[in-house]
Design an enzyme around this catalytic site. Structure first.
Site, short mmCIF file in Angstrom:
data_model
loop_
_atom_site.label_atom_id
_atom_site.label_comp_id
_atom_site.label_asym_id
_atom_site.label_seq_id
_atom_site.Cartn_x
_atom_site.Cartn_y
_atom_site.Cartn_z
N LYS A 37 0.80 -1.23 0.00
CA LYS A 37 0.00 0.00 0.00
C LYS A 37 0.84 1.27 0.00
O LYS A 37 0.48 2.26 -0.65
CB LYS A 37 -0.96 0.01 1.19
CG LYS A 37 -2.08 -1.02 1.07
CD LYS A 37 -3.05 -0.92 2.24
CE LYS A 37 -4.16 -1.94 2.11
NZ LYS A 37 -5.15 -1.83 3.19
N GLY B 169 0.79 0.81 11.46
CA GLY B 169 1.26 0.45 10.13
C GLY B 169 0.33 0.94 9.04
O GLY B 169 -0.47 1.86 9.25
N LYS C 102 6.64 2.55 20.34
CA LYS C 102 6.04 3.85 20.59
C LYS C 102 6.36 4.86 19.50
O LYS C 102 5.50 5.66 19.10
CB LYS C 102 6.53 4.40 21.94
CG LYS C 102 5.99 5.78 22.28
CD LYS C 102 6.53 6.26 23.62
CE LYS C 102 6.04 7.68 23.92
NZ LYS C 102 6.52 8.16 25.24
N GLN D 19 -15.01 -1.02 1.69
CA GLN D 19 -13.92 -0.39 0.95
C GLN D 19 -13.93 -0.83 -0.50
O GLN D 19 -13.59 -0.06 -1.40
CB GLN D 19 -12.56 -0.66 1.63
CG GLN D 19 -12.12 -2.11 1.70
CD GLN D 19 -11.47 -2.64 0.44
OE1 GLN D 19 -10.98 -1.87 -0.37
NE2 GLN D 19 -11.49 -3.94 0.26
#
Length: 273
Positions: free
Chosen positions: A65, A127, A152, A242
């Protein structure tokens, strides 16, 4: 016949061909839709080859992506904010990129009766899956959006990129407070694991959503129920939502989600029983 394709690796499990063929049939659209798994270092070449074959558009799933975004000549506002692309359109020698994941997630949540306006939302993971939905969640005007990640720094970076004073990032071990909605955007359920988050942030008033799906409740949703959550939702509705948005971008017709979602749910039960 117009050709479309979904790229991912692995791709065997993808329901996209089934979904888009069902949309096409319902709307009397004549399309061809298949799936392809390029090697991880040959995604760009695979897309260019598909364009050369006459491809009109493509969906993109993990792990491509973010690379898909870099291939685009033009991006939608949502894709630019997301930093990831799941829908490609090929027109006039150019590649146009969009991201419909956030649309699918938000529409599924609203359809399931989950209020996002003025909600305190926690998203697990930082992500590509998380990146793709931040802008759409913020458009619903929540009270806060906390992004938590095992590392983090990744959560903090994504929070900074959101450029909103209601978004914050932290590590899993720093989570405190109460939330109205917890979204699992990690891939933990695919490996049978659970994000290492405190149990005390889950109670009967929290809706827990997993972007993954399966015949049985995912490991995350099973765990959430064990902690007292009464409303749990898997990601199958997001998947179909989607896809519907992608289809509308390519074909200028918005398919109905509910009939295809019902079909897929039944198919899932049959295949895995």
């Amino acid at each position: 016949m117009d050709k479309y394709r979904v790229f991912g690796n692995p791709i065997k499990q993808s329901k996209s061909p089934v979904i888009h063929r069902a949309f096409a049939q319902a709307l009397n659209q004549d399309i061809e839709y298949d799936k392809y798994a390029p090697e991880v270092d040959s995604f760009a070449q695979a897309v260019q080859a598909f364009i050369a074959e006459g491809g009109k558009g493509a969906n993109v799933t993990a792990p491509f992506k973010e690379e898909a975004m870099r291939l685009c000549d033009e991006l939608s506002e949502v894709a630019a904010k997301s930093g990831a692309v799941n829908t490609l359109s090929f027109k006039g020698g150019k590649i146009y990129g969009d991201n419909t994941d956030g649309f699918g997630l938000v529409q599924d949540l609203l359809t399931q009766g989950v209020s996002l306006s003025q909600a305190n939302i926690l998203m697990l993971g930082a992500g590509g899956a998380a990146k793709g939905v931040v802008a759409s969640l913020l458009a619903e005007k929540p009270l806060s959006l906390t992004i938590a990640n095992r590392t983090k720094a990744k959560a903090t970076l994504l929070a900074e990129q959101a450029d909103s004073d209601i978004v914050s990032g932290c590590g899993f071990d720093e989570l405190t407070g109460s939330y109205d909605l917890i979204i699992n955007a990690t891939s933990s359920s695919l490996s049978g694991k659970i994000p290492e988050i405190p149990t005390n942030i889950i109670n009967e008033d929290v809706c827990c959503y997993d972007m993954s799906y399966s015949k049985a409740p995912t490991p995350f949703l099973t765990w959430a129920r064990q902690q007292g959550a009464t409303k749990v939702i898997d990601g199958l509705g997001m998947l179909v939502g989607q896809a519907a948005k992608s289809f509308s971008i390519w074909r200028n017709h918005m398919p109905q989600v509910a009939p295809v979602l019902t079909m897929l749910r039944k198919e899932l039960q049959t295949q895995e029983s």
